[in-house]
Write a protein that holds these residues in place. Structure first.
Motif, PDB file in Angstrom:
ATOM      1  N   GLU A  41       3.326  -0.618 -16.482  1.00 29.46           N
ATOM      2  CA  GLU A  41       3.428  -1.775 -16.217  1.00 29.46           C
ATOM      3  C   GLU A  41       3.751  -2.225 -14.849  1.00 29.46           C
ATOM      4  O   GLU A  41       4.922  -1.651 -14.048  1.00 29.46           O
ATOM      5  CB  GLU A  41       4.584  -2.601 -17.233  1.00 29.46           C
ATOM      6  N   LEU A  42       3.179  -3.288 -14.254  1.00 32.71           N
ATOM      7  CA  LEU A  42       3.413  -3.684 -13.003  1.00 32.71           C
ATOM      8  C   LEU A  42       3.668  -5.374 -13.028  1.00 32.71           C
ATOM      9  O   LEU A  42       2.927  -5.944 -13.700  1.00 32.71           O
ATOM     10  CB  LEU A  42       2.176  -3.709 -11.868  1.00 32.71           C
ATOM     11  N   VAL A  43       4.856  -5.684 -12.351  1.00 34.67           N
ATOM     12  CA  VAL A  43       5.209  -6.926 -12.138  1.00 34.67           C
ATOM     13  C   VAL A  43       5.191  -7.252 -10.487  1.00 34.67           C
ATOM     14  O   VAL A  43       5.697  -6.846 -10.018  1.00 34.67           O
ATOM     15  CB  VAL A  43       6.811  -6.968 -12.798  1.00 34.67           C
ATOM     16  N   SER A  44       4.608  -8.874 -10.500  1.00 37.80           N
ATOM     17  CA  SER A  44       4.220  -9.167  -9.139  1.00 37.80           C
ATOM     18  C   SER A  44       5.461  -9.889  -8.735  1.00 37.80           C
ATOM     19  O   SER A  44       5.550 -10.056  -7.591  1.00 37.80           O
ATOM     20  CB  SER A  44       3.021  -9.700  -9.008  1.00 37.80           C
ATOM     21  N   ASN A  45       6.433 -10.478  -9.647  1.00 39.10           N
ATOM     22  CA  ASN A  45       7.531 -11.355  -9.127  1.00 39.10           C
ATOM     23  C   ASN A  45       8.488 -11.272 -10.306  1.00 39.10           C
ATOM     24  O   ASN A  45       8.304 -11.999 -11.236  1.00 39.10           O
ATOM     25  CB  ASN A  45       6.896 -12.776  -8.813  1.00 39.10           C
ATOM     26  N   ASP A  89       9.175 -11.915  -1.813  1.00 42.34           N
ATOM     27  CA  ASP A  89      10.051 -11.750  -3.123  1.00 42.34           C
ATOM     28  C   ASP A  89       8.689 -11.321  -3.917  1.00 42.34           C
ATOM     29  O   ASP A  89       8.978 -10.985  -5.298  1.00 42.34           O
ATOM     30  CB  ASP A  89      10.459 -13.034  -3.772  1.00 42.34           C
ATOM     31  N   ALA A  90       7.492 -11.450  -3.679  1.00 44.05           N
ATOM     32  CA  ALA A  90       6.371 -11.053  -4.410  1.00 44.05           C
ATOM     33  C   ALA A  90       5.696  -9.917  -4.169  1.00 44.05           C
ATOM     34  O   ALA A  90       5.893  -9.323  -2.709  1.00 44.05           O
ATOM     35  CB  ALA A  90       5.125 -12.324  -4.357  1.00 44.05           C
ATOM     36  N   VAL A  91       5.101  -9.186  -4.898  1.00 50.51           N
ATOM     37  CA  VAL A  91       4.139  -7.943  -4.611  1.00 50.51           C
ATOM     38  C   VAL A  91       2.749  -8.102  -4.779  1.00 50.51           C
ATOM     39  O   VAL A  91       2.429  -8.638  -5.992  1.00 50.51           O
ATOM     40  CB  VAL A  91       4.716  -6.780  -5.301  1.00 50.51           C
ATOM     41  N   LEU A  92       1.926  -7.844  -3.760  1.00 50.66           N
ATOM     42  CA  LEU A  92       0.457  -7.785  -3.838  1.00 50.66           C
ATOM     43  C   LEU A  92       0.206  -6.497  -4.401  1.00 50.66           C
ATOM     44  O   LEU A  92       0.142  -5.387  -3.359  1.00 50.66           O
ATOM     45  CB  LEU A  92      -0.240  -8.348  -2.644  1.00 50.66           C
ATOM     46  N   TYR A  93      -0.537  -6.227  -5.342  1.00 53.52           N
ATOM     47  CA  TYR A  93      -0.736  -4.743  -5.872  1.00 53.52           C
ATOM     48  C   TYR A  93      -2.403  -4.547  -5.626  1.00 53.52           C
ATOM     49  O   TYR A  93      -3.141  -5.343  -5.597  1.00 53.52           O
ATOM     50  CB  TYR A  93      -0.337  -4.700  -7.470  1.00 53.52           C
ATOM     51  N   LYS A  94      -2.509  -3.303  -5.324  1.00 52.17           N
ATOM     52  CA  LYS A  94      -3.972  -2.779  -5.373  1.00 52.17           C
ATOM     53  C   LYS A  94      -4.012  -1.380  -5.915  1.00 52.17           C
ATOM     54  O   LYS A  94      -3.158  -0.676  -5.857  1.00 52.17           O
ATOM     55  CB  LYS A  94      -4.426  -2.536  -3.913  1.00 52.17           C
ATOM     56  N   ILE A  95      -4.734  -1.566  -6.993  1.00 54.27           N
ATOM     57  CA  ILE A  95      -4.841  -0.380  -7.976  1.00 54.27           C
ATOM     58  C   ILE A  95      -6.353   0.370  -7.520  1.00 54.27           C
ATOM     59  O   ILE A  95      -7.139  -0.239  -7.428  1.00 54.27           O
ATOM     60  CB  ILE A  95      -4.721  -0.639  -9.381  1.00 54.27           C
ATOM     61  N   VAL A  96      -6.388   1.599  -7.019  1.00 55.60           N
ATOM     62  CA  VAL A  96      -7.658   2.378  -6.957  1.00 55.60           C
ATOM     63  C   VAL A  96      -7.775   3.165  -8.158  1.00 55.60           C
ATOM     64  O   VAL A  96      -7.181   4.015  -8.464  1.00 55.60           O
ATOM     65  CB  VAL A  96      -7.663   3.306  -5.789  1.00 55.60           C
ATOM     66  N   ALA A  97      -8.582   3.253  -8.996  1.00 56.39           N
ATOM     67  CA  ALA A  97      -9.360   3.733  -9.977  1.00 56.39           C
ATOM     68  C   ALA A  97     -10.754   3.846 -10.264  1.00 56.39           C
ATOM     69  O   ALA A  97     -11.334   2.914 -10.015  1.00 56.39           O
ATOM     70  CB  ALA A  97      -8.646   3.371 -11.412  1.00 56.39           C
TER      71      ALA A  97
END
Length: 211
Positions: A41-45, A89-97
């Protein structure tokens, strides 16, 4: 790889070896959490997103993570509603799959810096909110991010949806897309992709919310 959209910014990414859920705050809208015990689980803010934290791994901070051959990178960025711009305070996610690079913008400020772009790196698919009205990026702000990040596929999220009582009313999708200036290429119940499916020219693909 498969992307499934539930509403707000909540998206599930399923690869050959892992399942990841981004921004599962469905409980805030009177819905059931979609996160399973086996999910990452990922949370961006954390100021906006609340979660029961039921997944096997809970990620809320910038950094680099490896889970079952899936790479996750979180880049610290300014949150959309941060008027002073003093904190990230925010997170910009990159997922490589499965050899596909998917970025999840969340509620972020549209004018990301060159340094943040460099940290993010190349992106094939960008999942981005478009509902606007001061709460999150609208079509115009989303277009700024698209031009900076240069994905090949854009997936809009966080627009007006039946049964969702947003804290701030969100624009209907057709209204939000006027500012974006892109036409819908296709609408799908789930977005299934192979690396060879990534187009040369930009596509806007709408994933029908799973209710």
């Amino acid at each position: 790889m498969e992307l499934q959209y539930y509403g707000a910014n909540c998206v599930r990414l399923t690869s050959k070896k892992a399942s990841l859920v981004v921004d599962d705050n469905m409980v805030s809208f009177g819905k059931k959490s979609v996160t399973k015990d086996s999910d990452v689980e990922l949370v961006s803010n954390t100021k906006i997103i609340t979660s029961p934290q039921t997944g096997r791994l809970f990620i809320t901070f910038p950094g680099e993570y490896e889970v079952s051959d899936v790479s996750v990178k979180g880049v610290a960025v300014r949150a959309h509603m941060d008027e002073e711009g003093k904190k990230k305070d925010a997170v910009l996610y990159k997922i490589v799959a499965d050899d596909i690079r998917v970025a999840f913008a969340g509620h972020i400020f549209s004018d990301i810096t060159d340094a943040e772009l460099e940290q993010l790196g190349a992106v094939d698919v960008l999942v981005i909110p478009v509902g606007g009205n001061g709460y999150t990026t609208d079509g115009v702000d989303a277009l700024k991010l698209i031009k900076k990040i240069e994905p090949k596929i854009v997936v809009p999220t966080h627009y007006e949806q039946k049964g969702f009582n947003y804290e701030v009313p969100q624009q209907p999708l057709d209204e939000a897309l006027k500012g974006l200036g892109l036409e819908i290429t296709e609408t799908v119940p789930k977005l299934k992709l192979k690396a060879s499916d990534i187009p040369q020219d930009l596509k806007l693909i709408v994933i029908e919310p799973t209710l």
